[in-house]
Write an enzyme that holds these catalytic residues in place. Structure first.
Site, mmCIF file in Angstrom:
data_model
loop_
_atom_site.group_PDB
_atom_site.id
_atom_site.type_symbol
_atom_site.label_atom_id
_atom_site.label_comp_id
_atom_site.label_asym_id
_atom_site.label_seq_id
_atom_site.Cartn_x
_atom_site.Cartn_y
_atom_site.Cartn_z
ATOM 1 N N LEU A 149 -119.660 -54.512 -14.450
ATOM 2 C CA LEU A 149 -119.111 -54.938 -15.744
ATOM 3 C C LEU A 149 -119.128 -53.790 -16.768
ATOM 4 O O LEU A 149 -120.181 -53.219 -17.037
ATOM 5 C CB LEU A 149 -119.939 -56.120 -16.276
ATOM 6 C CG LEU A 149 -119.487 -56.662 -17.631
ATOM 7 C CD1 LEU A 149 -118.094 -57.231 -17.569
ATOM 8 C CD2 LEU A 149 -120.464 -57.709 -18.145
ATOM 9 N N ASP A 150 -117.987 -53.487 -17.326
ATOM 10 C CA ASP A 150 -117.868 -52.498 -18.402
ATOM 11 C C ASP A 150 -118.320 -51.100 -17.981
ATOM 12 O O ASP A 150 -118.644 -50.261 -18.826
ATOM 13 C CB ASP A 150 -118.660 -52.935 -19.648
ATOM 14 C CG ASP A 150 -118.130 -54.223 -20.253
ATOM 15 O OD1 ASP A 150 -116.962 -54.563 -19.984
ATOM 16 O OD2 ASP A 150 -118.879 -54.897 -20.976
#
Lengths: 277, 277, 277, 277
Positions: free
Chosen positions: C220-221
């Site tokens: 994530l990210d």
């Protein structure tokens, strides 16, 4: 709803005290207050954001009595402003404003789009906005401007926004909308006034280009500047590439400057602006 | 040590292949290569950073043979360049460069400081750099420039840096240091050419100011731009405030532009620059 | 039409020479060439823009023979890429891309819009783009992602663009579009990962906010960053104001990052990008 | 000389009116006034710049009577603040401040420089500033901080500036200078807290780096942010290159943040700042 009080007048001692006293006696609460004295001309500017119910006529009367003669006193609220957009062939500023309008982000009602070409009619129709094609073909400047003014008049716009309208407007036209005519110029003024600023920028070999949103006055590209922004460029970019890159700056600068004006942040002070946060 | 090969010539097919072939046959390894063709004038620019031992004269001979007539071929390395700084009264650019020099960050040897005023002598002495006060009082421009040139000559500088030297130089002076004379102009050129750009910016009510580092040529403020940078300003700032804010931009832009030039990143292409990362 | 050759492989001497030799022998003219060696991992990257007619299979075969094993060799041209856009409720990125698409500025064909809400259907229809509402209500993540994948599959998109799609995608989903899934994150990564970055920024009292366009990978990210941009803010802005201001940055950063990717400027190098001008 | 009145207290109706009334009755003229209510906590902030002669004790008494209990009322003028600078080995922030100080641009008197290394002694001496080498070698944190505090005490500084002081300070140390200890952090906080932010930035492959000036409180890198600034970077830059580029940002951000604080523009509001132009 937030209210704004915008006052501009010659400076003298006690102005903030007197003005806020009026608000206090009416039970109005100040949420934000910006005040600035331009020392050169000893000119006072104040923007007050406040909450509460009031009678504008009464407040205006009391303030007028207290303030020096010739004071400009404006009440504003953030009601959506009635505006007309003018454009030519390029879509980027017009589409930016129409999209924001469609989602209620512009603090304005776009009443119509006027263009001297037909190309942007499709775009206006996608967003269900009346589109007026007012051709300049075969018309003198006077005749064309008369036609545009006649198209504008029934809408009674509070502001007219030149969203890449590529014709120079006469002083006579401008005089119909004093400080209510906003333009986006595709350069970092005062660099590259006049036509083809990107071609000029390419020729000069600059490393940064920009855009300028300004009120239109009777002198070409000389009106009070509201907002400017820039982006870096390099030798690999042609004049055409620069124009393309510049569009992103132009449309954002124009949209933000409209927000500042419509939300009552902007004073015009001769050929300049005073802008409170 | 990294080496740089900088080639500029009319474009023709196969140039990258031919040039890199010479490097390959000499066992040199390319670390970074930038190549650009200016299509307008069909002009080829290439900057190659490479590692390995080589005989410059031999390489130059082979490249000259391969390349079109009139090709400019320069070898460079990141040896510290010999430079002289010229200034007037303002310290900020001079102090920036002297501090960087003192800590080995300028990729240059500052041989001397020349000024038409005495004020900055203290600063130069703090950093143990020879300071020459060459007054223009009572001298014609020609006589003063002759005195400056006579002061410069024995240092044989590779570059002369105008670190806020506030006198206009004649074409004759400039001709002594073609593409080797670097100036910082205190505005975002071509906005506000000439004197007092901050006063001009204040009068115009701009919302952004900037600075421009450029090579000096025979036309005032028209030389090839190396680097520009800007900062936002607002209505609360006087011309004096803008000048103060502008200094931070000026000194950083000048220092960075010198780094680009001294590290061999910059080509001059008529009145523009081509700059490879 | 301009062609691009994108090569990534272990570094060794002579690569530029060998590669440009192949192009030269095929009579192809190099217009721009960028080459970079990541010294840490001794990895070679080269982007060549060239003109002329050629047989890609033949060129590929010759290059494969010359280059080290495992070299990645891609030909590209600036043909419009087939893409699908995914969004949730916020319109600003989607409308930005649909407007650019309508005017041929995106270098892509937008085949469809997929959303887990119905709100943006109107917008897609204004621009005559098929809209698929794939609700996640009452579905497990697996089931919803399967439905989205099933909707995507028949379009065979070259890239899937998450234009404010506010659901986290599983590694399994991401694996279907390796280095072909592009997201806009509403913060200046790695500041404020996860949900509600503007609320986090408000709480922390930062003075600048930003946006990040990146490829999506399984973390994530954490995917390779393509482009970032920022704007200044101050204490007067609420988290909501920041979100509003941030939208202008988000949409421009996303649109520009797509242009870089679609025009073949971007290499993915593990968790980073290498981007040539 | 300009005077500043800085008031922070719980909000209630009529505050601007009451405060400006006191100033008016004392014949003081307001030159600029900024007022802001943080609605979340209903907290009132006002900064007033005014001209005229007055008795601070008398004014303070009158204001205290009018304002809610617990109001913070500060008078300030732009007298040069007494400060001590602390640094470690890197010169760029220290030299920036010493140069500005030497030319009267810092609005401060630099009383001394304290360092845990000897390297920067030369620099301090070039500018005739007392230099104290307080080594941490062989000392516990407590013992070293006690030695630093003992060195600081006789100078009675109004502010202590950490100009790249690379040791973490304990809560006990910080408590000696509440809201009077200013640090420059070499990243765009909250990205990359802790050590080696440039190495972290390189690893993450970000496209922008920055610097943050903040008040130091008891939590590492969590104090109220005064100012932040950024510069773009690309894949060609190593962690070392980024550090070098970052220095230009760090020193300018630190110097500007000091100017804001010393000129009375900055309020601390729990873990944030409120800053008036």
């Amino acid at each position: 709803m937030a209210h704004f009080l915008l006052i501009q007048c010659p400076d003298e001692p006690g102005l903030v005290y007197k003005i806020t006293g009026v608000l206090f006696r009416h039970g109005l609460n100040i949420l934000r207050n910006g005040e600035f004295v331009e020392r050169e001309n000893s000119r006072f500017f104040m923007r007050t954001e406040f909450a509460g119910d009031f009678d504008p006529a009464q407040l205006l009367a009391e303030l007028t009595e207290l303030l020096p003669p010739g004071a400009s006193i404006r009440f504003s609220d953030n009601h959506p402003k009635d505006i007309v957009l003018m454009a030519t062939k390029e879509h980027h500023c017009l589409s930016e404003l129409l999209v924001r309008h469609a989602y209620g982000e512009l603090n304005a009602r776009v009443l119509a789009v006027i263009s001297n070409h037909e190309e942007l009619g499709d775009l206006a129709r996608r967003f269900d906005i009346p589109f007026h094609f007012v051709s300049h073909q075969g018309l003198t400047r006077e005749a064309h401007e008369a036609a545009v003014l006649a198209t504008l008049a029934p809408y009674r716009p509070e502001f007219v926004v030149l969203a890449k309208y590529m014709r120079i407007l006469s002083s006579e036209f401008v005089a119909h909308y004093p400080n209510r005519l906003i333009n986006i110029h595709h350069s970092f003024l005062p660099a590259f006034v006049g036509a083809n600023p990107y071609a000029q920028a390419y020729e000069r070999g600059v490393k940064i280009i920009g855009a300028t949103a300004h009120f239109v006055n009777e002198q070409l590209d000389q009106g009070p500047i509201i907002l400017q922004s820039v982006i870096p460029i390099d030798h690999t970019q042609s004049a055409r590439d620069m124009a393309q890159a510049g569009r992103d700056v132009e449309k954002i600068v124009l949209a933000r400057s409209l927000k500042l004006v419509f939300d009552g942040h902007v004073f015009v002070n001769r050929n300049k602006t005073v802008i409170f946060d």
